[in-house]
Enzyme design. Structure first.
Site, PDB file in Angstrom:
ATOM      1  N   GLU A 195     -17.072  13.880 -19.079  1.00 52.78           N
ATOM      2  CA  GLU A 195     -17.312  15.217 -19.615  1.00 52.78           C
ATOM      3  C   GLU A 195     -18.148  15.055 -20.873  1.00 52.78           C
ATOM      4  O   GLU A 195     -17.730  14.406 -21.831  1.00 52.78           O
ATOM      5  CB  GLU A 195     -15.996  15.887 -20.009  1.00 52.78           C
ATOM      6  CG  GLU A 195     -14.972  16.004 -18.899  1.00 52.78           C
ATOM      7  CD  GLU A 195     -13.616  16.454 -19.427  1.00 52.78           C
ATOM      8  OE1 GLU A 195     -12.663  16.430 -18.649  1.00 52.78           O
ATOM      9  OE2 GLU A 195     -13.524  16.804 -20.624  1.00 52.78           O
ATOM     10  N   ASP A 218      -9.946  22.216 -30.629  1.00 51.20           N
ATOM     11  CA  ASP A 218     -10.001  20.783 -30.888  1.00 51.20           C
ATOM     12  C   ASP A 218      -9.282  20.417 -32.170  1.00 51.20           C
ATOM     13  O   ASP A 218      -9.331  21.142 -33.157  1.00 51.20           O
ATOM     14  CB  ASP A 218     -11.462  20.318 -30.946  1.00 51.20           C
ATOM     15  CG  ASP A 218     -12.095  20.323 -29.568  1.00 51.20           C
ATOM     16  OD1 ASP A 218     -11.567  19.612 -28.699  1.00 51.20           O
ATOM     17  OD2 ASP A 218     -13.078  21.054 -29.355  1.00 51.20           O
TER      18      ASP A 218
END
Lengths: 269, 418
Positions: free
Chosen positions: A50, A61
């Site tokens: 990815e 995140d």
């Protein structure tokens, strides 16, 4: 027709192992350095990669990937650089599947149809869009289908069974099971929520179910491989590159070594 | 709190939370269940007379509503003689309009059985209101605030801590409101079972833009009647500052069907809307997705958010509520940029002509009203949302106008610089 991604995951299953899926942001620490790092993931044993599109507001995140995104953006990474990363990795490693993982706004801003076309032209096989829920995804899925791209949706422990069925019905390639509630980052224990989530997800779909968020070593990879079709690792790779502090050969060696350990783990069923 | 059609044929938002092309719900799967729970519980609460009764009681006996309407004759003289009326949200308990929404969502939190509340804050007014409600209801409370803002609004940090809240200074990104929201979302994803995110403005994923607006509608409902009672007619214009846009939606909403009443939002133009240092999202931004909804966003051509700048922490935000985006595109509301300097001059003018020290945020609306009054002339009546009081801004104002006998050490914020 089965996609390249589906074929790779099926091949891993035929070998009676889980697939290893690695994540790194593009442009980290530089565009060309990032390409070499992602190639190293594959050379170390990742079946699928990815490529992250760094974002100014990475709300899903944790600190590790936020830091990497900051470095990439301060270095001036652009969407065209992300697409070049996909193209170079896909060309160097035709045996691997290359996905893009991105927050939604950059895609919408670039142009949904244009992004799908350019990603497919670069050799990308699909997209993970973690802040684009199924309800908002129709335009993207039309564009993705038109270019033969897979759309991987995320499911979470908080997803109810009815919801899981709706999400998995809309996706392709695999289902991304977020193993613990929280943002990305390495954890000392793989959440016990993961196994239950995988079982509940499997009940709704024939797609492979891959587990992400929290895996950082071979033991955890083996544990997850015991109940999932794939193991997704991101922050552990990013952390090795940050720890190398600009020493690229050391960073690439560390990333390759971790990928190798994890690849061994996913075969230890 | 009934929903209503407010443009012919339009029920907004629609079932998916869209105001025209804006709004929606762009959130990670991990938050879908929690956001749906908020939406469902809010619908149930709206249908429950006991909820409305409890909220009305709190607004009256705890907040001090209705807030007064004040004629400001001496200030009006500087605005071309137009009659300016201030809706005094600064006189609410905690010192701003923010408490209206916070009390509503605190009641909702209790209904959902959650025990912990998190919130973002820019100027600290939403943080103080949230910490206040958490003290009142006995909830654990964590407030996320950009590090730059913790410095320029230090008084409010102390207030929140006095009220028992944990204040987390956010050091990522621009270290202002945008980044505080990012960090609050990260907390919510990790702790969603126990925690309600008490979002403080009319932005975010559906149902927040609608729900926060509904909790602030009382501003406009009261003000419209007060202006009618006082003057015998509707105002020519309603003016409010717009960062995320909660006080503006609150005062605008009841007037939307009144087609002859102009609705004017004042955005923070910082050093100028044509400089790189501003927060004039509707004037200079483009449609995009930020913090869970589609709206106008200050962004580059790759969809990366551009950092905003304003002397006012509460308006220093590169997004805006989706209903404002829709009101702009339909032409029902107008949005004007107001610079740091124009706002600070208006702050001083109101202080010296009326004995009312406004928040710097609200001073943007006052500056807009001065400009508008000169355009409309002495026959005009202008209703202004005085959304908050200026105590928290005295350090910034003292530095700006040189009010200290000796300047404190130059290493702290509060001068609008970052």
């Amino acid at each position: 027709m089965a996609s390249k991604l589906s074929g790779i995951l099926a091949a891993a299953k035929a070998e009676n192992r889980a697939a290893l899926i690695g994540y790194l942001p593009a442009g980290f620490p530089t565009v060309d350095g990032g390409i070499r790092a992602i190639n190293a993931l594959i050379e170390g044993g990742c079946d699928v990669v990815e490529v992250g599109l760094p974002h100014s507001d990475p709300v899903l995140d944790g600190a590790v990937i936020q830091t990497a995104d900051d470095i990439a953006l301060r270095g001036g990474v652009r969407i065209k650089d992300v697409l070049r990363t996909v193209q170079e990795v896909a060309t160097a490693h035709p045996e691997a599947a290359v996905l893009v993982m991105t927050y939604w706004n950059p895609v919408e801003r670039y142009g949904t149809a244009r992004f799908a076309a350019d990603l497919a032209a670069a050799g990308g096989t699909g997209c993970i869009l973690p802040d684009l829920p199924v309800e908002e995804s129709e335009e993207w899925r039309k564009a993705a289908d038109a270019h033969g791209l897979d759309t991987v949706f995320v499911v979470a422990p908080s997803s109810k069974d009815k919801r899981l069925a709706e999400v998995t019905a809309a996706g392709s390639g695999f289902v991304y099971a977020a193993a613990v509630m929280g943002v990305t980052g390495t954890r000392t224990q793989v959440g016990s929520l993961a196994e239950d989530l995988v079982a509940r997800t499997r009940a709704t779909t024939d797609l492979p179910v891959c587990v992400g968020l929290g895996v950082s070593n071979a033991e955890q990879a083996a544990e997850v491989a015991g109940f999932a079709d794939g193991v997704i690792v991101g922050s552990a790779f990013v952390k090795r590159i940050l720890d190398a502090d600009g020493d690229e050969p050391a960073a690439l060696a560390a990333v390759r070594a971790v990928a190798g350990e994890l690849a061994e783990g996913v075969r230890r069923r | 709190m009934s929903e209503k059609d407010y443009l012919p044929g339009a029920q907004v938002p629609d079932a998916r939370g869209y105001f025209g092309a804006y709004g929606g719900r762009f959130i990670p799967e991990a938050l879908v269940a929690a956001v749906e729970q908020v939406a469902e519980e809010y619908e149930k609460a709206k249908a429950d007379p006991a909820f409305a009764a409890e909220l009305d009681g709190l607004l009256k006996d705890y907040t001090g509503r209705p807030s007064p309407l004040t004629d400001v004759h001496r200030f009006s003289a500087e605005a071309g003689g137009a009659r300016i009326l201030l809706k005094r949200e600064d006189l609410n308990h905690t010192g701003s309009h923010k408490i209206n929404n916070v009390l509503g969502q605190a009641l909702l939190t209790r209904r959902m059985g959650k025990t912990r509340i998190i919130a973002e804050t820019g100027a600290g007014q939403h943080g103080v209101a949230t910490a206040t409600a958490c003290a009142l209801f006995g909830f654990d409370c964590t407030i996320y605030m950009g590090e730059v803002d913790t410095q320029r609004q230090a008084l409010n940090v102390a207030r929140m801590r006095m009220l028992g809240a944990e204040v987390v200074a956010v050091k990522s990104g621009s270290r202002t409101l945008k980044d505080a929201i990012n960090e609050a979302f990260r907390d919510w994803v990790a702790n969603v079972d126990s925690t309600h995110y008490l979002f403080g403005t009319v932005a975010g994923p559906h149902p927040f833009p609608m729900m926060v607006r509904d909790f602030h509608r009382i501003i406009g409902v009261e003000a419209r009647q007060q202006v009618l009672d006082r003057t015998g007619r509707l105002p020519d214009a309603v003016v409010a500052c717009v960062g995320g846009g909660s006080n503006a939606m609150g005062i605008f909403h009841e007037f939307i069907p009144d087609a002859d009443v102009r609705l004017i939002g004042c955005e923070a133009a910082g050093e100028g809307a044509d400089t790189p240092r501003h927060a004039a999202t509707l004037t200079k931004g483009d449609p995009g997705v930020l913090h869970g909804s589609r709206t106008y966003v200050l962004q580059d051509e790759d969809g990366q958010t551009i950092e905003s700048h304003s002397i006012s922490a509460g308006l220093d935000y590169p997004g805006v509520g989706p209903e404002h985006a829709w009101l702009k595109d339909t032409g029902r509301a107008e949005y004007r940029p107001v610079t740091d300097d124009a706002a600070m001059q208006a702050l001083r003018l109101l202080s010296r002509t009326e004995g009312i020290i406004p928040a710097i945020e609200s001073a943007h609306a006052l500056a807009g009203a001065l400009e508008l009054g000169r355009e409309l002339g002495p026959e005009a009546t202008i209703l202004v949302s005085l959304s908050g009081r200026g105590d928290k801004d005295m350090h910034t104002a003292a530095q700006y106008f040189g009010l200290y006998d000796e300047q404190p050490a130059a290493d702290d914020a509060g001068n609008g610089g970052k």
